[in-house]
Design a protein around this motif. Structure first.
Motif, PDB file in Angstrom:
ATOM      1  N   UNK A  95    -106.198-136.575  83.557  1.00  0.00           N
ATOM      2  CA  UNK A  95    -106.198-135.282  82.947  1.00  0.00           C
ATOM      3  C   UNK A  95    -105.273-135.080  81.997  1.00  0.00           C
ATOM      4  N   UNK A  96    -104.243-135.785  81.710  1.00  0.00           N
ATOM      5  CA  UNK A  96    -103.064-135.613  81.168  1.00  0.00           C
ATOM      6  C   UNK A  96    -103.595-136.773  79.756  1.00  0.00           C
ATOM      7  N   UNK A  97    -103.940-137.895  80.022  1.00  0.00           N
ATOM      8  CA  UNK A  97    -104.118-138.853  79.075  1.00  0.00           C
ATOM      9  C   UNK A  97    -105.305-138.497  78.221  1.00  0.00           C
ATOM     10  N   UNK A  98    -106.129-137.440  78.466  1.00  0.00           N
ATOM     11  CA  UNK A  98    -107.285-136.850  77.627  1.00  0.00           C
ATOM     12  C   UNK A  98    -106.738-136.441  76.217  1.00  0.00           C
ATOM     13  N   UNK A  99    -107.352-137.012  75.405  1.00  0.00           N
ATOM     14  CA  UNK A  99    -106.813-136.725  74.061  1.00  0.00           C
ATOM     15  C   UNK A  99    -106.933-135.275  73.751  1.00  0.00           C
ATOM     16  N   UNK A 100    -107.756-134.616  74.526  1.00  0.00           N
ATOM     17  CA  UNK A 100    -107.725-133.066  74.486  1.00  0.00           C
ATOM     18  C   UNK A 100    -107.079-132.272  75.601  1.00  0.00           C
ATOM     19  N   UNK A 101    -106.279-133.016  76.070  1.00  0.00           N
ATOM     20  CA  UNK A 101    -105.483-132.471  77.395  1.00  0.00           C
ATOM     21  C   UNK A 101    -104.603-131.314  77.040  1.00  0.00           C
ATOM     22  N   UNK A 102    -104.228-130.766  78.070  1.00  0.00           N
ATOM     23  CA  UNK A 102    -103.233-129.625  78.201  1.00  0.00           C
ATOM     24  C   UNK A 102    -102.065-129.953  77.448  1.00  0.00           C
ATOM     25  N   UNK A 103    -101.674-131.170  77.576  1.00  0.00           N
ATOM     26  CA  UNK A 103    -100.418-131.520  77.006  1.00  0.00           C
ATOM     27  C   UNK A 103    -100.300-131.602  75.479  1.00  0.00           C
ATOM     28  N   UNK A 104    -101.615-132.322  74.982  1.00  0.00           N
ATOM     29  CA  UNK A 104    -101.883-132.323  73.459  1.00  0.00           C
ATOM     30  C   UNK A 104    -101.936-130.869  72.886  1.00  0.00           C
ATOM     31  N   UNK A 105    -102.411-129.870  73.675  1.00  0.00           N
ATOM     32  CA  UNK A 105    -102.142-128.718  73.221  1.00  0.00           C
ATOM     33  C   UNK A 105    -101.004-127.998  73.194  1.00  0.00           C
ATOM     34  N   UNK A 106    -100.395-128.302  74.443  1.00  0.00           N
ATOM     35  CA  UNK A 106     -98.840-127.820  74.392  1.00  0.00           C
ATOM     36  C   UNK A 106     -98.000-128.210  73.064  1.00  0.00           C
ATOM     37  N   UNK A 107     -98.306-129.270  73.002  1.00  0.00           N
ATOM     38  CA  UNK A 107     -97.286-129.854  71.693  1.00  0.00           C
ATOM     39  C   UNK A 107     -97.468-128.939  70.456  1.00  0.00           C
ATOM     40  N   UNK A 108     -98.607-128.375  70.442  1.00  0.00           N
ATOM     41  CA  UNK A 108     -98.570-127.710  69.190  1.00  0.00           C
ATOM     42  C   UNK A 108     -98.094-126.126  69.181  1.00  0.00           C
ATOM     43  N   UNK A 109     -97.529-125.827  70.460  1.00  0.00           N
ATOM     44  CA  UNK A 109     -96.980-124.532  70.875  1.00  0.00           C
ATOM     45  C   UNK A 109     -95.662-124.610  70.685  1.00  0.00           C
ATOM     46  N   UNK A 110     -94.812-125.719  70.850  1.00  0.00           N
ATOM     47  CA  UNK A 110     -93.717-125.872  71.151  1.00  0.00           C
ATOM     48  C   UNK A 110     -93.075-125.820  70.033  1.00  0.00           C
ATOM     49  N   UNK A 111     -91.401-125.207  69.875  1.00  0.00           N
ATOM     50  CA  UNK A 111     -90.684-125.209  68.740  1.00  0.00           C
ATOM     51  C   UNK A 111     -90.817-126.467  67.774  1.00  0.00           C
ATOM     52  N   UNK A 112     -90.653-126.226  66.520  1.00  0.00           N
ATOM     53  CA  UNK A 112     -90.518-127.378  65.604  1.00  0.00           C
ATOM     54  C   UNK A 112     -89.234-127.918  66.180  1.00  0.00           C
ATOM     55  N   UNK A 113     -89.128-129.199  66.175  1.00  0.00           N
ATOM     56  CA  UNK A 113     -88.140-130.085  66.618  1.00  0.00           C
ATOM     57  C   UNK A 113     -88.109-130.618  67.957  1.00  0.00           C
ATOM     58  N   UNK A 114     -89.138-130.046  68.627  1.00  0.00           N
ATOM     59  CA  UNK A 114     -89.355-130.738  70.216  1.00  0.00           C
ATOM     60  C   UNK A 114     -90.197-131.815  69.959  1.00  0.00           C
ATOM     61  N   UNK A 115     -89.742-132.971  70.322  1.00  0.00           N
ATOM     62  CA  UNK A 115     -90.407-134.177  70.473  1.00  0.00           C
ATOM     63  C   UNK A 115     -91.319-134.357  71.737  1.00  0.00           C
TER      64      UNK A 115
END
Length: 282
Positions: A95-115
């Motif tokens: 569910x998280x490893x999915x290349x279209x997962x919630x986490x891969x979406x979330x990374x584009x919503x976090x502030x610049x500079x969050x790794x």
């Protein structure tokens, strides 16, 4: 004359690429393989492989943009606890490893500079994730988002793959040892719900004798909701948004999980962080 329309057949290569990242397994065996070697594993040339990966990223950006434009999202994003310079690591299964997962979406919503680093491996149980603790510690995370347990409760000919007591022990050990080693703050995500009817009808599961029971997944969810850290309950996100196998989320389901994360995490800093009282980050 009426022309019948048909739904295009699923692309098996795309599904394999979505849920499997061999580099995550092969890195334990030596130097990371290059893109040409990875492309060959999927029967693709390097250009075709890169094109497909780029398309996944385009879809994740579009999903993030749609969430960002939704009413109330700006306030939820402002309430997230992740700050520039921090490292957010995800641990989980498909569910998280999915290349279209919630986490891969979330990374584009976090502030610049969050790794962001996604360590999730398709098929992972809690015991296997615990065995990979050294890799997690090596990442030096500031935050860990952990979504595990769904594979523990899969049943082989009716027998759970991992006993409930072992799931509880492994999850707590993974958290406690990671926090002790790194000072990371911890957030749980419950496994999403499944559709037992579809699972029973899915030919590959049927041949393998695999099944899931909703009550088993609920038991894992209740365990996590009773832990002191913030827990995102993702079970409702799956309703009406499962792939044909009845287990994996559609891209729309993944967007619903990402939205659930935004809804739940708000002022996480006001809750128990998972860092022992008085402990400083090394």
């Amino acid at each position: 004359m009426t022309t019948a329309t048909t739904t295009p057949a699923p692309d098996p290569t795309e599904r394999m690429l979505r849920f499997h990242q061999p580099e995550k397994v092969l890195r334990h065996l030596g130097p990371a393989p290059d893109e040409a070697a990875l492309a060959a594993l999927f029967g693709l040339d390097p250009a075709g492989y890169r094109t497909r990966l780029d398309r996944f990223e385009e879809r994740n950006r579009a999903a993030a943009a749609a969430l960002e434009a939704a009413p109330g999202t700006a306030a939820r994003l402002a309430g997230l606890p992740f700050r520039p310079g921090e490292h957010v690591v995800a641990v989980g299964e498909s569910t998280t490893a999915d290349r279209l997962s919630w986490f891969e979406i979330l990374r584009h919503l976090l502030p610049e500079g969050v790794r962001c680093t996604n360590l999730a491996v398709s098929g992972s149980t809690t015991t296997q994730a615990l065995a990979n603790l050294p890799l997690l510690g090596f990442q030096r995370p500031d935050w860990v988002l952990c979504m595990l347990g769904a594979n523990d409760v899969q049943r082989l000919d009716g027998v759970p793959l991992v006993a409930a007591a072992e799931t509880r022990r492994a999850l707590r050990a993974l958290r406690d040892l990671t926090v002790r080693r790194t000072g990371a703050r911890w957030i749980w995500l419950t496994p999403t719900a499944v559709d037992p009817g579809r699972v029973a009808e899915y030919v590959h599961f049927r041949r393998a004798g695999l099944s899931w029971a909703g009550e088993d997944l609920d038991a894992v969810a209740e365990l996590l909701l009773a832990e002191p850290e913030a827990t995102v309950d993702t079970r409702a996100a799956a309703h009406g948004h499962l792939e044909e196998d009845g287990v994996h989320l559609t891209p729309a389901g993944q967007r619903r999980v990402a939205a659930a994360v935004l809804d739940a995490l708000g002022p996480v800093e006001e809750r128990t962080s998972g860092v022992p009282q008085g402990a400083d980050r090394p």
